[in-house]
Design an enzyme around this catalytic site. Structure first.
Site, PDB file in Angstrom:
ATOM      1  N   CYS A  78     -14.481   0.369  -5.298  1.00  0.00           N
ATOM      2  CA  CYS A  78     -14.780   1.728  -5.749  1.00  0.00           C
ATOM      3  C   CYS A  78     -14.785   1.733  -7.275  1.00  0.00           C
ATOM      4  CB  CYS A  78     -13.725   2.703  -5.245  1.00  0.00           C
ATOM      5  SG  CYS A  78     -14.128   4.437  -5.566  1.00  0.00           S
ATOM      6  N   CYS A 137      -4.750   5.113  -6.517  1.00  0.00           N
ATOM      7  CA  CYS A 137      -5.399   4.604  -5.299  1.00  0.00           C
ATOM      8  C   CYS A 137      -5.530   3.086  -5.369  1.00  0.00           C
ATOM      9  CB  CYS A 137      -6.780   5.243  -5.155  1.00  0.00           C
ATOM     10  SG  CYS A 137      -7.768   4.565  -3.813  1.00  0.00           S
ATOM     11  N   GLU A 197     -13.408  -2.029   5.342  1.00  0.00           N
ATOM     12  CA  GLU A 197     -12.274  -1.663   6.186  1.00  0.00           C
ATOM     13  C   GLU A 197     -12.499  -0.332   6.868  1.00  0.00           C
ATOM     14  OE1 GLU A 197      -8.156  -2.983   4.820  1.00  0.00           O
ATOM     15  OE2 GLU A 197      -9.267  -2.912   2.957  1.00  0.00           O
ATOM     16  N   CYS A 232      -9.391   5.925  -9.670  1.00  0.00           N
ATOM     17  CA  CYS A 232      -8.276   6.877  -9.577  1.00  0.00           C
ATOM     18  C   CYS A 232      -6.980   6.075  -9.708  1.00  0.00           C
ATOM     19  CB  CYS A 232      -8.333   7.632  -8.246  1.00  0.00           C
ATOM     20  SG  CYS A 232      -9.844   8.614  -8.079  1.00  0.00           S
ATOM     21  N   CYS A 271     -11.847   6.483  10.280  1.00  0.00           N
ATOM     22  CA  CYS A 271     -11.911   6.579   8.815  1.00  0.00           C
ATOM     23  C   CYS A 271     -12.742   5.384   8.335  1.00  0.00           C
ATOM     24  CB  CYS A 271     -10.470   6.525   8.290  1.00  0.00           C
ATOM     25  SG  CYS A 271     -10.346   6.469   6.502  1.00  0.00           S
ATOM     26  N   CYS A 285      -3.916   6.133   3.900  1.00  0.00           N
ATOM     27  CA  CYS A 285      -4.823   6.560   2.837  1.00  0.00           C
ATOM     28  C   CYS A 285      -4.508   5.866   1.533  1.00  0.00           C
ATOM     29  CB  CYS A 285      -4.691   8.054   2.596  1.00  0.00           C
ATOM     30  SG  CYS A 285      -5.134   9.028   3.989  1.00  0.00           S
ATOM     31  N   ASN A 337       1.046   7.411  -0.622  1.00  0.00           N
ATOM     32  CA  ASN A 337       1.422   6.101  -0.105  1.00  0.00           C
ATOM     33  C   ASN A 337       1.475   5.186  -1.320  1.00  0.00           C
ATOM     34  OD1 ASN A 337       1.421   6.521   2.819  1.00  0.00           O
ATOM     35  ND2 ASN A 337      -0.723   7.017   2.503  1.00  0.00           N
TER      36      ASN A 337
HETATM   37  N1  SAH Z   1     -13.480   8.629  -2.763  1.00  0.00           N
HETATM   38  C1  SAH Z   1     -13.268   9.643  -1.771  1.00  0.00           C
HETATM   39  C2  SAH Z   1     -12.890   9.108  -0.414  1.00  0.00           C
HETATM   40  C3  SAH Z   1     -11.911   7.963  -0.330  1.00  0.00           C
HETATM   41  S1  SAH Z   1     -10.227   8.312  -0.684  1.00  0.00           S
HETATM   42  C4  SAH Z   1     -12.232  10.634  -2.280  1.00  0.00           C
HETATM   43  O1  SAH Z   1     -11.645  10.391  -3.306  1.00  0.00           O
HETATM   44  O2  SAH Z   1     -12.055  11.671  -1.630  1.00  0.00           O
HETATM   45  C5  SAH Z   1      -9.692   9.330   0.621  1.00  0.00           C
HETATM   46  C6  SAH Z   1      -8.485  10.187   0.281  1.00  0.00           C
HETATM   47  O3  SAH Z   1      -7.309   9.370   0.124  1.00  0.00           O
HETATM   48  C7  SAH Z   1      -8.654  10.940  -1.026  1.00  0.00           C
HETATM   49  O4  SAH Z   1      -8.245  12.272  -0.889  1.00  0.00           O
HETATM   50  C8  SAH Z   1      -7.747  10.166  -1.949  1.00  0.00           C
HETATM   51  O5  SAH Z   1      -7.342  10.912  -3.034  1.00  0.00           O
HETATM   52  C9  SAH Z   1      -6.610   9.788  -1.035  1.00  0.00           C
HETATM   53  N2  SAH Z   1      -5.770   8.723  -1.537  1.00  0.00           N
HETATM   54  C10 SAH Z   1      -6.130   7.707  -2.329  1.00  0.00           C
HETATM   55  N3  SAH Z   1      -5.085   6.921  -2.625  1.00  0.00           N
HETATM   56  C11 SAH Z   1      -4.033   7.446  -1.986  1.00  0.00           C
HETATM   57  C12 SAH Z   1      -2.676   7.075  -1.859  1.00  0.00           C
HETATM   58  N4  SAH Z   1      -2.210   5.980  -2.464  1.00  0.00           N
HETATM   59  N5  SAH Z   1      -1.870   7.839  -1.100  1.00  0.00           N
HETATM   60  C13 SAH Z   1      -2.358   8.935  -0.456  1.00  0.00           C
HETATM   61  N6  SAH Z   1      -3.617   9.334  -0.521  1.00  0.00           N
HETATM   62  C14 SAH Z   1      -4.461   8.602  -1.264  1.00  0.00           C
END
Ligand code: SAH
Length: 341
Positions: free
Chosen positions: A105, A112, A85, A109, A98, A332, A289
């Site tokens: 992944c 996420c 995506e 986390c 982006c 995000c 989000n």
């Molecule tokens: N793995 C990398 C890049 C992908 S995530 C990283 O963690 O930086 C990109 C960004 O989106 C990261 O800062 C992550 O913490 C954030 N992110 C992930 N899930 C999210 C969510 N549900 N709402 C807002 N930001 C989120």
């Protein structure tokens, strides 16, 4: 295969053609990409026919447009079924893409969406760079009003952890800079904190922007959000980020996804401010989000505003990021939810 091959080796894919064809093709793939081989006007028809069917290393499964035409999300599908995506966002002075570095992944986390599905596979350099080329090709036919007509900025903030797929991400960055001609400064590598990856990136010749996804100022809270923190705790991460800043002279960004009752407190703001000062980093705050699989909640607008005020009081600069593409699940952390749900 066209993007999966090193741009300097394209001649090997056209053995019966004169050497200048490879140069022409390289230009069509990287410098002024087009959506279809038939638009490669200076290539003979048989060559276009050869390229045509697999010009892109993926098919376009869905294109969604939101925010009055300024946000476009693509779901690409690789031949093996992997979902890729990318989200394009037009602003007044920049057009930001982006991109994804992995299908799925492994970082898990807890807030996420991508993290909840687990790891599928690494993306090849060609699959990463083709997202950029595809967006440029798309923009040529569908410009975004009042935004630059090509991708000016790339952020590795789609699916995946870029520094866990180091070699392929490195090669994709190399092609962006050396072949497409983008400025390294307009490329952001966002990491959850893969410290050895940050160290390697520090040794590279390009001053790409480094963003660290911090999200909590103490190890206990951070580990509950970002399991990798157990392996590379906050102090190690800060040390690696500081070394990056020192080597490149580029301010690091701290990403902070705000979650109700978890990291939106005054204590967390104080801790964040201290870390940002130490690193002389800029802070990007984004309200969570919420995704269906994750338990955390988005704080109220009031709580977000209060947090920003605290940061200001503690004397650090922070930007509250807008969240584009919410209605198409392009925001995000939302990638990868809908097509599997
Ligand atoms: N793995 C990398 C890049 C992908 S995530 C990283 O963690 O930086 C990109 C960004 O989106 C990261 O800062 C992550 O913490 C954030 N992110 C992930 N899930 C999210 C969510 N549900 N709402 C807002 N930001 C989120």
């Amino acid at each position: 295969m066209w993007y999966l091959t090193d741009p300097d080796d394209l001649g090997g894919l056209l053995p019966d053609e004169p050497p200048f064809r490879a140069r022409q093709l390289r230009e069509w793939l990287y410098e002024h990409p087009v959506l279809e081989a038939d638009q490669m006007t200076n290539l003979p028809q048989p060559v276009r026919d050869t390229i045509g069917p697999d010009l892109w290393p993926f098919s376009v499964e869905a294109t969604q447009i939101a925010d009055e035409g300024t946000t476009i999300k693509w779901l690409f599908r690789a031949p093996d079924g992997a979902a890729i995506e990318a989200v394009l966002m037009g602003y007044r002075k920049r057009t930001t893409l982006c991109i994804s570095s992995q299908a799925g992944c492994a970082m898990a986390c807890t807030f996420c969406a991508t993290g909840q599905f687990g790891f599928e596979r690494h993306l090849e350099a060609g699959e990463i760079i083709a997202q950029v080329a595809f967006a440029n090709a798309w923009l040529r036919d569908h410009p975004i009003e009042r935004s630059p007509d090509h991708v000016t900025n790339v952020v590795f903030m789609g699916m995946g952890e870029p520094l866990a797929n180091y070699d392929h991400v490195r090669e994709a960055i190399r092609r962006m800079v050396e072949v497409i001609g983008m400025s390294a400064r307009s490329i952001t590598v966002s990491t959850v904190g893969v410290v050895p990856g940050i160290r390697r990136l520090t040794e590279e010749p390009w001053p790409v922007r480094l963003a660290i996804s911090l999200h909590a100022a103490d190890d206990e809270t951070r580990t509950s959000l970002v399991p990798l923190n157990k392996r590379y705790p906050i102090d190690d991460l800060i040390e690696a980020a500081a070394a990056y800043f020192e080597a490149k002279g580029r301010r690091v960004s701290i990403e902070w996804t705000l979650m109700a009752g978890i990291n939106d407190t005054k204590d967390q703001a104080r801790g964040l401010a201290a870390i940002a000062k130490e690193l002389r980093a800029h802070i990007n705050v984004i309200a969570l989000n919420a995704t269906p699989l994750a338990p955390q909640e988005r704080p109220s607008d009031q709580a977000v505003a209060r947090f920003m005020t605290w940061l200001d009081e503690f004397g650090v600069e922070a930007t509250l990021r807008d969240t584009r593409g919410q209605d198409i699940d392009a925001a995000c952390g939302q990638l990868r939810v809908t097509q599997t749900a």
